[in-house]
Write an enzyme that holds these catalytic residues in place. Structure first.
Site, short mmCIF file in Angstrom:
data_model
loop_
_atom_site.label_atom_id
_atom_site.label_comp_id
_atom_site.label_asym_id
_atom_site.label_seq_id
_atom_site.Cartn_x
_atom_site.Cartn_y
_atom_site.Cartn_z
N CYS A 132 43.89 68.63 50.15
CA CYS A 132 42.51 68.35 49.76
C CYS A 132 41.67 67.68 50.85
O CYS A 132 40.70 68.27 51.32
CB CYS A 132 42.50 67.46 48.51
SG CYS A 132 43.28 68.27 47.11
N1 LIG Z 1 47.31 69.33 45.11
C1 LIG Z 1 46.40 68.45 44.79
O1 LIG Z 1 46.64 67.24 44.83
C2 LIG Z 1 45.02 68.87 44.33
C3 LIG Z 1 44.18 67.90 43.76
C4 LIG Z 1 42.91 68.26 43.34
C5 LIG Z 1 42.50 69.58 43.53
N2 LIG Z 1 43.31 70.50 44.10
C6 LIG Z 1 42.82 71.87 44.23
O2 LIG Z 1 43.45 72.68 43.25
C7 LIG Z 1 43.66 74.00 43.75
C8 LIG Z 1 45.14 74.37 43.65
O3 LIG Z 1 45.88 73.51 44.50
P1 LIG Z 1 47.45 73.30 44.33
O4 LIG Z 1 47.78 72.09 45.14
O5 LIG Z 1 47.85 73.34 42.89
O6 LIG Z 1 48.00 74.62 45.05
P2 LIG Z 1 49.52 75.16 45.06
O7 LIG Z 1 49.67 75.92 46.32
O8 LIG Z 1 50.46 74.05 44.74
O9 LIG Z 1 49.61 76.15 43.82
C9 LIG Z 1 48.89 77.31 43.72
C10 LIG Z 1 49.69 78.34 42.97
O10 LIG Z 1 48.84 79.47 42.76
C11 LIG Z 1 49.60 80.66 42.93
N3 LIG Z 1 48.67 81.74 43.21
C12 LIG Z 1 47.98 82.01 44.36
N4 LIG Z 1 47.16 83.06 44.18
C13 LIG Z 1 47.34 83.49 42.91
C14 LIG Z 1 46.77 84.52 42.13
N5 LIG Z 1 45.83 85.34 42.63
N6 LIG Z 1 47.19 84.69 40.86
C15 LIG Z 1 48.13 83.86 40.34
N7 LIG Z 1 48.69 82.84 41.02
C16 LIG Z 1 48.30 82.65 42.29
C17 LIG Z 1 50.57 80.33 44.04
O11 LIG Z 1 51.70 81.18 44.00
C18 LIG Z 1 50.91 78.86 43.74
O12 LIG Z 1 52.06 78.74 42.92
C19 LIG Z 1 43.13 74.00 45.18
O13 LIG Z 1 41.81 74.46 45.17
C20 LIG Z 1 43.16 72.53 45.55
O14 LIG Z 1 42.21 72.22 46.53
C21 LIG Z 1 44.58 70.18 44.49
#
Ligand SMILES: NC(=O)c1ccc[n+]([C@@H]2O[C@H](COP(=O)([O-])OP(=O)(O)OC[C@H]3O[C@@H](n4cnc5c(N)ncnc54)[C@H](O)[C@@H]3O)[C@@H](O)[C@H]2O)c1
Length: 423
Positions: A259
């Protein structure tokens, strides 16, 4: 019973899906990674904050993981929690959002509420996401409700989780906002209505840019405080006694995770692409925070020099290589550029991190394949220098300091002494 599909079962999507399942919703976690889906259905979590027991409870409550997008057809509500990385040239990579939106567009039935949670630049929900969801056959606000709701999860935070972190919602129409509000109110204590999707998108980027800029502020102040022989850590503690108008940020080895280093770039890219000028605070913060691990390398060089040692040939133990304490997430960890720089200078780098059994560090001379040392205190005793990067709760820091002949504390956790140097 509300039928919910959560697309993306990572750090954000899985905890959200399980919290909804706990609240009695029928939840499918959709992900493109077949191995992850199989693992989740077998009850094995890949997220620090989700125990296998919590996943088992979710499965017992009806949660199931799937790779089959056909489940979108029967959904009442769809949440999109896919990654939003950067492209090679530093711009937003909306590929995962677009492919999730296309999958929804191929299956979505009238009456569905679709909410984008992935962090992205203001305008994405309206300009990129909604057209792919709606296609030519559906209208927003009548056939399908579409909203943006930023994900605020803070991995490793024992106090604030999905349920007690207020949720901001902003729809493409007032009816969309209300639908999103009513949905989250089923399992989240406080739901806040934004004026619209753009404002909800901007709220998230403001939160993360605020952190990015303030971390850069103290990282820059730390540099000249050191040269002026001022203890900035003490100054921050003093400033922090002011009960209003100040929020303490502390220096460190740099920012990491999915992030803080990434999201502000989404905003600055948008400003430049649409308006032609720079978001200077973000660019400066990125410059300072990106340089932070290299500054740590320089300070280690200086500390070794004081101890009449050269970096070249020195054995250096890095302690805690994740991007923040008490998680196993290595994404954008500042430990990587630090290890790379020390290796370039000829140091022999080893590390300890109970969350990271093995670690790959790309260097100019190829990938360094490292395995965590078993006993951090014994390894500290045998190293020429120790760099404390992430003070995981499991560490006895005083014992670590006693074991080390030279320790550089990048987190301000230890009192400086002959052998303990603080950034
Ligand atoms: N990790 C954090 O602490 C956090 C906090 C706040 C916001 N975010 C935001 O949340 C969002 C997700 O982040 P995350 O950390 O959970 O990512 P992540 O990489 O942990 O998980 C994303 C998942 O989505 C899947 N994926 C990708 N494309 C896909 C599709 N087209 N269809 C289905 N599944 C798909 C991937 O296989 C993966 O398992 C991002 O935009 C991030 O900026 C993350």
């Amino acid at each position: 019973m509300t039928r919910l599909v959560v697309i993306g079962q990572g750090y954000v999507g899985l905890p959200m899906a399980l919290e909804a399942a706990r609240a009695g919703l029928a939840v499918v976690g959709l992900d493109t990674q077949a191995s992850l889906v199989a693992r989740l259905n077998a009850g094995r979590s890949h997220i620090d904050d989700v125990s296998d027991a919590a996943l088992a409870a979710g499965l017992a409550a009806g949660y199931t993981a799937s790779t089959d997008a056909a489940c979108l057809r029967a959904a009442d509500v769809i949440l999109v929690c896919v990654p939003t990385p950067l492209t090679a040239d530093g711009g937003p990579d909306l590929g995962p959002i677009e492919s999730a939106a296309r999958a929804i567009g191929a299956h979505v039935a009238p009456g569905t509420l679709v909410i984008l949670e992935s962090t992205t630049y203001p305008g994405t929900t309206e300009e990129v996401f909604a057209p792919l969801v709606l296609g030519d056959r559906l209208s927003v606000g009548t056939d399908v409700h579409i909203a943006f709701s930023p994900e605020r999860i803070d991995p490793g935070n024992a106090t604030y989780g999905v349920r007690n972190t207020p949720k901001v919602v902003g729809g493409l129409t007032p009816a969309c906002t209300r639908a999103a509000r009513d949905f989250y109110a089923q399992f989240i204590d406080t739901v806040v209505e934004a004026k619209g999707a753009k404002e909800a998108e901007m709220a998230k980027l403001l939160e993360n840019t605020f952190r990015h800029v303030n971390i850069a502020l103290v990282n820059e102040m730390m540099r000249f405080s050191h040269e002026l022989d001022i203890d900035l850590w003490d100054a921050i503690d003093c400033a922090d006694t002011k009960p209003f108008g100040f929020m303490a940020f502390r220096p460190g080895p740099g920012v990491g995770g999915h992030c803080i280093p990434v999201d502000p770039a989404y905003l600055s890219h948008r400003v430049k692409a649409r308006l032609g000028y720079a978001f200077r605070m973000v660019e400066l913060a990125a410059e300072i925070n990106t340089a932070a691990p290299l500054y740590v390398a320089g300070r280690l060089w200086e500390a070794l020099n004081e101890h009449r040692l050269a970096v070249n040939g020195a054995s250096v133990l890095l302690v805690g290589v994740t991007y923040k304490p008490n998680v196993s997430d290595l994404r954008e960890s500042p430990a990587v550029p630090l290890a790379k720089r020390l290796t370039q200078w000829g140091a022999r780098v080893s590390y300890h991190d109970a969350h990271v059994p093995s670690w790959r560090v790309p260097t100019d001379a190829g990938v360094l394949e490292l395995t965590s040392v078993d006993d951090v205190y014994a390894a500290a005793g045998g190293a020429d220098a120790v760099v404390l990067l992430q003070p995981h709760a499991t560490y006895d820091l005083d014992r670590l300091a006693r074991a080390s002949s030279l320790l550089l504390d990048t987190r301000g956790r230890l009192a400086p002494s002959g052998s303990v140097h603080r950034l």
